[in-house]
Design a protein around this motif. Structure first.
Motif, PDB file in Angstrom:
ATOM      1  N   GLN A  25      33.032  28.107  17.348  1.00  0.00           N
ATOM      2  CA  GLN A  25      32.897  27.303  16.134  1.00  0.00           C
ATOM      3  C   GLN A  25      34.266  26.836  15.643  1.00  0.00           C
ATOM      4  O   GLN A  25      34.472  25.648  15.367  1.00  0.00           O
ATOM      5  CB  GLN A  25      32.191  28.130  15.064  1.00  0.00           C
ATOM      6  CG  GLN A  25      32.024  27.438  13.741  1.00  0.00           C
ATOM      7  CD  GLN A  25      31.401  28.372  12.685  1.00  0.00           C
ATOM      8  OE1 GLN A  25      31.038  29.509  12.969  1.00  0.00           O
ATOM      9  NE2 GLN A  25      31.288  27.879  11.484  1.00  0.00           N
ATOM     10  N   LEU A  26      35.217  27.743  15.553  1.00  0.00           N
ATOM     11  CA  LEU A  26      36.556  27.376  15.096  1.00  0.00           C
ATOM     12  C   LEU A  26      37.242  26.437  16.079  1.00  0.00           C
ATOM     13  O   LEU A  26      37.984  25.539  15.669  1.00  0.00           O
ATOM     14  CB  LEU A  26      37.411  28.619  14.871  1.00  0.00           C
ATOM     15  CG  LEU A  26      37.362  29.176  13.455  1.00  0.00           C
ATOM     16  CD1 LEU A  26      36.029  29.809  13.142  1.00  0.00           C
ATOM     17  CD2 LEU A  26      38.490  30.150  13.240  1.00  0.00           C
ATOM     18  N   SER A  27      36.989  26.622  17.353  1.00  0.00           N
ATOM     19  CA  SER A  27      37.583  25.746  18.365  1.00  0.00           C
ATOM     20  C   SER A  27      37.090  24.308  18.209  1.00  0.00           C
ATOM     21  O   SER A  27      37.868  23.362  18.339  1.00  0.00           O
ATOM     22  CB  SER A  27      37.253  26.256  19.769  1.00  0.00           C
ATOM     23  OG  SER A  27      37.863  27.503  19.988  1.00  0.00           O
ATOM     24  N   ILE A  28      35.829  24.155  17.912  1.00  0.00           N
ATOM     25  CA  ILE A  28      35.286  22.811  17.702  1.00  0.00           C
ATOM     26  C   ILE A  28      35.871  22.207  16.428  1.00  0.00           C
ATOM     27  O   ILE A  28      36.222  21.020  16.393  1.00  0.00           O
ATOM     28  CB  ILE A  28      33.747  22.844  17.695  1.00  0.00           C
ATOM     29  CG1 ILE A  28      33.263  23.192  19.111  1.00  0.00           C
ATOM     30  CG2 ILE A  28      33.167  21.520  17.216  1.00  0.00           C
ATOM     31  CD1 ILE A  28      31.803  23.525  19.206  1.00  0.00           C
ATOM     32  N   TYR A  29      36.024  23.009  15.383  1.00  0.00           N
ATOM     33  CA  TYR A  29      36.683  22.527  14.168  1.00  0.00           C
ATOM     34  C   TYR A  29      38.102  22.041  14.473  1.00  0.00           C
ATOM     35  O   TYR A  29      38.529  20.990  14.003  1.00  0.00           O
ATOM     36  CB  TYR A  29      36.794  23.633  13.115  1.00  0.00           C
ATOM     37  CG  TYR A  29      35.528  24.125  12.488  1.00  0.00           C
ATOM     38  CD1 TYR A  29      34.313  23.463  12.624  1.00  0.00           C
ATOM     39  CD2 TYR A  29      35.545  25.284  11.723  1.00  0.00           C
ATOM     40  CE1 TYR A  29      33.165  23.944  12.029  1.00  0.00           C
ATOM     41  CE2 TYR A  29      34.404  25.771  11.117  1.00  0.00           C
ATOM     42  CZ  TYR A  29      33.215  25.100  11.275  1.00  0.00           C
ATOM     43  OH  TYR A  29      32.093  25.582  10.674  1.00  0.00           O
TER      44      TYR A  29
END
Length: 82
Positions: A25-29
């Protein structure tokens, strides 16, 4: 730096494992933020509010590639349908 605040009731002993579930999730952000702002992201951090514990990862080319792969694999079935 991207910091994602989580309110999970996670014991200190389980913080590392729980944080790992949020890494994609953070990587996509991070990928989206870089593309929108054209500014680099250096680090991804999950902060568990209740326990005040943090887990961080370096945002680098390998992490960026992982995020691109997640997006491609998520969108591929839709592209094939259309």
């Amino acid at each position: 730096m991207i910091v994602d605040f989580k309110t999970d009731q996670t014991p200190v002993s389980g913080v590392e494992a729980r944080a790992t579930t949020y890494r994609s999730q953070l990587s996509i952000y991070a990928l989206a933020l870089e593309r929108l702002t054209r500014r680099p992201v250096a680090e991804l951090t999950v902060l568990f509010v209740r326990s005040q514990q943090t887990v961080s990862w370096v945002w680098n080319d390998e992490a960026r590639h992982m995020a691109e792969t997640i997006i491609d694999s998520t969108l591929r079935p839709r592209k094939e349908e259309g």
